[in-house]
Design an enzyme around this catalytic site. Structure first.
Site, PDB file in Angstrom:
ATOM      1  N   ASP A 325       0.850  -1.183   0.000  1.00  0.00           N
ATOM      2  CA  ASP A 325       0.000   0.000   0.000  1.00  0.00           C
ATOM      3  C   ASP A 325       0.900   1.253   0.000  1.00  0.00           C
ATOM      4  OD1 ASP A 325      -2.184   1.688   0.061  1.00  0.00           O
ATOM      5  OD2 ASP A 325      -3.223   0.619   1.659  1.00  0.00           O
ATOM      6  N   GLU A 521      -9.739   7.556   4.338  1.00  0.00           N
ATOM      7  CA  GLU A 521      -8.836   6.990   5.345  1.00  0.00           C
ATOM      8  C   GLU A 521      -8.248   8.091   6.234  1.00  0.00           C
ATOM      9  OE1 GLU A 521      -5.420   5.204   3.407  1.00  0.00           O
ATOM     10  OE2 GLU A 521      -5.835   6.280   1.567  1.00  0.00           O
TER      11      GLU A 521
HETATM   12  C1  BGC Z   1      -5.156   3.024   0.363  1.00  0.00           C
HETATM   13  C2  BGC Z   1      -5.474   2.025  -0.710  1.00  0.00           C
HETATM   14  C3  BGC Z   1      -5.339   2.656  -2.059  1.00  0.00           C
HETATM   15  C4  BGC Z   1      -3.982   3.265  -2.217  1.00  0.00           C
HETATM   16  C5  BGC Z   1      -3.768   3.975  -3.530  1.00  0.00           C
HETATM   17  C6  BGC Z   1      -3.869   3.726   0.108  1.00  0.00           C
HETATM   18  O1  BGC Z   1      -3.609   4.731   1.030  1.00  0.00           O
HETATM   19  O2  BGC Z   1      -5.107   2.375   1.618  1.00  0.00           O
HETATM   20  O3  BGC Z   1      -6.760   1.510  -0.521  1.00  0.00           O
HETATM   21  O4  BGC Z   1      -5.568   1.698  -3.050  1.00  0.00           O
HETATM   22  O5  BGC Z   1      -3.763   4.210  -1.190  1.00  0.00           O
HETATM   23  O6  BGC Z   1      -4.477   5.146  -3.589  1.00  0.00           O
HETATM   24  C1  BGC Z   2      -3.305   9.771  -2.256  1.00  0.00           C
HETATM   25  C2  BGC Z   2      -4.143   8.556  -1.967  1.00  0.00           C
HETATM   26  C3  BGC Z   2      -3.443   7.730  -0.977  1.00  0.00           C
HETATM   27  C4  BGC Z   2      -3.072   8.537   0.256  1.00  0.00           C
HETATM   28  C5  BGC Z   2      -2.323   7.738   1.254  1.00  0.00           C
HETATM   29  C6  BGC Z   2      -3.000  10.500  -0.971  1.00  0.00           C
HETATM   30  O1  BGC Z   2      -2.222  11.641  -1.230  1.00  0.00           O
HETATM   31  O2  BGC Z   2      -3.965  10.610  -3.132  1.00  0.00           O
HETATM   32  O3  BGC Z   2      -4.394   7.827  -3.114  1.00  0.00           O
HETATM   33  O4  BGC Z   2      -4.246   6.668  -0.610  1.00  0.00           O
HETATM   34  O5  BGC Z   2      -2.347   9.684  -0.090  1.00  0.00           O
HETATM   35  O6  BGC Z   2      -1.921   8.470   2.370  1.00  0.00           O
END
Ligand code: BGC
Ligand code: BGC
Length: 848
Positions: A325, A521
């Protein structure tokens, strides 16, 4: 005993078949017969001898640098096509809110053009056999990061729909929409079985119960991948392996404390059908695993060899690729964003290193050369990457050579999404059979979420957190308000977001659309200081319901939210209550069910039933079907239908002060609860409530107030005094104080003093009716001026000594200044035991 080779193979095959069938049955019925170990899964996609030979041949001809390049996945903002060529990069991704040329409004054709450039670059590397680059995207609910795409309900709504066929069809249409952008890899489905709804990713989960996740996982994967024979097929990802939905207190990237059996039978449930359907990639999870019962702390998943190499690739027999990830390797102790031999050794094949890919490649090459990563592991990783690409039919095919490439229409699937919305709605209350509403009536629509594509779409929608989106950013789709206007005719509908000054008696019924605002998230977590109470975080929703309820007109509330929430207070103000989850762009799916046909018949009945248990009290989390003391407000599987005579009685809407995860502190003012003690400012005879609008600026006669940052974005109130004024956190009646608010406790807050006070500053606490105590804090603020962020801890005994009673307070915090002074205040709390903190102030400091 001797046995011919042929008969031995025959027996072996029969045994394997029998075992596979038995296991197939086992994971279909895991609830009754728990698995004792990770099952072996037979994938629908078999290894092909000729393909394997070809892979081995390509790998044998690759340099170490080329191999590591294949294993590297940078983000499109941080890499150019020419660098893809130069470094033999295996994959790129675009993160949430990242688009070609940073253009949010990029068309399908723009996406394809960039995909072609990456592909062409990968055809000009110095590799002997050119290997196409694979691009991955978070198409979570539709091709949801792309302008003009239809957004489906988030997974939580699909879980409520209990419609496997629909999920398969949706996945097919997502594949098509992704192919329209020239992309061939989707980071979905999320197979989290979410156990604590405080997690900000709860809406990405189908259910708290493994059975629905198990039911959907296979059809979802098959919908996306098919057999890689159709132009709409894309590579799918089962994520996040494993235990993402089971972290303690629902903390993102937190610690899962499951036993091995819970890992296998609850959190693993979706993986077996996904693997059986042939899912080609698995994404590792940010969380760690600490099997507390067994006394085994396994640490971060990204470093967990036992689960990735031994369980997933070994016992389960997964032969696709494991991707890490976003920067997640850095969470493994001893690792950094650009270096983590542990993760590769533990079984990660492709590393998502959005930004620091160059140094990652250099570091990893050096680690292999030093023998810290065996070459065999590297070869295995590269073989898996090539296998996935070959199976997906990527060799020799440019992204634009696809029937859907660049087709704007292929981004859309409105009828199917509308059906999904319709099926996902759950009717929680319908006292007096208010719903369905008849046409031809005059409807008052209220609530901030009625006309908000952003609110109804939630996170992972055009942007990462789903924030910073306007209705015009969704050129295709309907807000719920637009759908109501479309159904009834504009002249029958009046909209007022906050119901200010509206005469409810002029209407036949009120539809209130309220709820959570977008999050993803991290930001979406309900932290330990907070509760599940919606009206705590969104007092404006309570205010709007109070404005329309009890006026003799039926109130239908439509809740837009990413999880079940404590809404007893709001249920009490509503005749009917519908949980709409995060429906996405097709608002008409809501009106299909809410309104009768022109002929007065039911147009579409409710079908959705809860796939998550609904809480009865503000701290009832975790709350899951099968719990020993299972006592929800609405249980798993609940959902009314038209014609049901069920009555939801008036509910107890009381709740204790404080949060759910912290047992010795009471949040007085914070981002997460703005309404237990709402903030008010008094100045020059005016008294103004600051409310929930973080963009509001209040210019009063002797003070200006706005929102600012002390710790995190928008967590503070900034006051610039020019004369006498007071900021107070105040409830309408005294609220009982928890026992830890004794003389051993303290009042605590974070402050940035921008300008020292030129007069007297008082910090006050009150019991009600003005009784209480005020401390002269001028000297303290003098001292803190210009020192940046400071934590102030004042023993409660200092207030008690001056007459405050530590039993119940209506004003746990106030700041009064009588002359120029400027400061920002955040994170105001009453903390048990904090009077003895080493930084606590002495009562003597307030008499200077
Ligand atoms: C998320 C994933 C996602 C990835 C790419 C991560 O932070 O946990 O679910 O696919 O970013 O954006
Ligand atoms: C990205 C996301 C990713 C996240 C993780 C963001 O800047 O756009 O895709 O999941 O960072 O921390």
């Amino acid at each position: 005993m001797t046995m011919t080779k042929a008969s031995h193979n025959h027996l072996l095959r029969r045994a394997v078949l029998a075992a596979a069938l038995a296991l197939g049955a086992a994971y279909v019925q895991a609830a009754s017969a728990p698995l004792a170990d990770w099952p072996h899964i037979t994938s629908a996609i078999k290894q092909d001898k000729a393909m394997e030979a070809k892979i081995a041949q390509i790998v044998a001809g690759m340099t170490l640098a080329q191999k590591i390049g294949q294993m590297t996945q940078p983000e499109i903002k941080f890499i150019t096509p020419d660098q893809v060529r130069e470094y033999s990069i295996g994959s790129v991704l675009n993160g949430g809110g990242s688009w070609p040329q940073g253009n949010k409004y990029a068309s399908a054709a723009d996406w394809v053009a960039l995909a072609d450039q990456f592909y062409d670059a990968s055809m000009h590397t110095d590799m002997k056999v050119k290997v196409p680059v694979i691009w991955g995207i978070d198409a979570m609910h539709g091709n949801s990061n792309v302008y003009g795409a239809t957004l489906f309900p988030h997974n939580i709504g699909l879980g409520a729909a209990r419609d496997k066929k629909l999920v398969g069809q949706m996945a097919e249409s997502v594949g098509k929409a992704v192919r329209a952008t020239g992309i061939n890899w989707v980071f979905a489905p999320t197979l989290a079985v979410v156990r604590d709804d405080r997690w900000g990713r709860t809406y990405e989960s189908f259910s708290e119960d493994p059975s629905i996740v198990r039911d959907y996982a296979g059809v979802y994967v098959t919908g996306l991948q098919g057999r890689f024979k159709d132009d709409r097929n894309v590579v799918a990802t089962a994520k996040h392996f494993i235990g993402d939905g089971g972290t303690d207190q629902g903390k993102d990237r937190g610690e899962n404390q499951s036993t091995l059996s819970q890992m296998i039978n609850i959190h693993g449930a979706g993986y077996y059908p996904a693997l059986a359907a042939g899912v080609q990639t698995v994404m590792t999870s940010f969380n760690s695993w600490n099997d507390v019962q067994a006394g085994q702390d396994h640490g971060k998943m990204h470093g967990n060899k036992e689960l990735m190499l031994d369980a997933l690739k070994g016992k389960m027999g997964f032969d696709g690729l494991v991707v890490s990830d976003w920067n997640a390797i850095a969470e493994v102790p001893g690792c950094a964003n650009d270096s983590c031999p542990q993760a590769i050794n533990a079984g990660i094949d492709m590393i998502m290193v959005p930004e620091h890919w160059k140094s990652f490649i250099a570091n990893t090459i050096a680690q292999v050369e030093r023998g810290e990563i065996p070459m065999a592991r590297i070869d295995d990783a590269v073989s898996r990457i090539l296998r996935v690409k070959m199976r997906a039919g990527m060799f020799g095919r440019k992204p634009s050579q696809n029937a859907y490439a660049g087709k704007q229409d292929a981004l859309q699937s409105r009828a199917l999404a509308r059906q999904a919305v319709r099926e996902s709605l759950v009717l929680l209350k319908n006292n007096g059979g208010v719903l369905p509403l008849a046409r031809g009536k005059k409807i008052l629509v209220v609530g901030k979420s009625a006309d908000s594509m952003a609110n109804q779409s939630g996170g992972w929608s055009l942007t990462w957190q789903g924030t910073d989106n306007k209705n015009s950013d969704y050129p295709v789709g309907d807000t719920i308000l637009a759908a109501i206007e479309n159904t009834l005719g504009k002249d029958h509908v009046t909209y007022s977001a906050n119901a200010a000054g509206v005469d409810v008696s002029q209407f036949d019924a009120v539809v209130a659309v309220i709820g959570e605002t977008p999050y993803a998230e991290g930001d979406g977590d309900i932290g330990p200081f907070a509760t599940l109470r919606l009206s705590g975080r969104h007092p404006e929703d309570m205010a709007v319901l109070q404005a329309v309820a009890g006026k003799g007109k039926p109130v239908v509330t439509v809740l837009v939210s990413g999880r079940p929430l404590y809404v007893n207070d709001m249920l009490n103000l509503s005749d009917s209550f519908v949980e709409a989850w995060l429906p996405g762009t097709e608002g008409k799916g809501v009106t299909d069910v809410l309104f009768r046909t022109k002929a007065g018949k039911v147009n579409a009945d409710f079908r959705g039933t809860l796939s998550f248990s609904w809480p009865k009290s503000v701290c009832q989390s975790p709350l899951n079907v099968g719990d020993a003391q299972y006592d929800p407000l609405f249980k798993y599987g609940y959902g009314l239908k038209y014609g049901s005579k069920a009555i939801v009685p008036t509910l107890d809407a009381s709740y204790p002060a404080g949060g759910c995860g912290v047992t010795n502190a009471l949040q007085v003012y914070s981002q997460v609860d703005r309404s237990t003690y709402p903030l008010v400012v008094s100045s020059g005879g005016q008294r103004v409530a600051l409310g929930a609008d973080l963009n509001a600026v209040f210019k009063l006669p002797t003070v200006t107030v706005d929102t600012a940052q002390v710790n995190t974005q928008q967590d503070a109130k900034r006051l610039v005094w020019s004369g006498p004024a007071k900021l107070a956190a105040q409830s309408d009646k005294p609220l009982p104080l928890p026992a830890y608010a004794s003389t051993a406790g303290a009042l605590q807050f974070d402050v940035i003093v921008a300008a020292a006070p030129r007069g007297v500053v008082g910090i006050g606490m009150e019991n009600g009716g003005g009784a209480g105590a005020t401390l002269d804090a001028g000297a303290v603020f003098q001292r803190l001026a210009g020192k940046g962020k400071q934590k102030v801890t004042i023993p409660l005994s200092c207030f008690a000594d001056k007459g405050l009673k530590l039993d119940a307070l209506d004003m746990p915090f106030s700041v009064t200044a009588d002359a120029p002074f400027a400061a920002s205040f955040a994170n105001v709390q009453i903390v048990g035991g904090a009077a003895s903190d080493k930084d606590a102030l002495g009562c003597g400091e307030f008499n200077k």
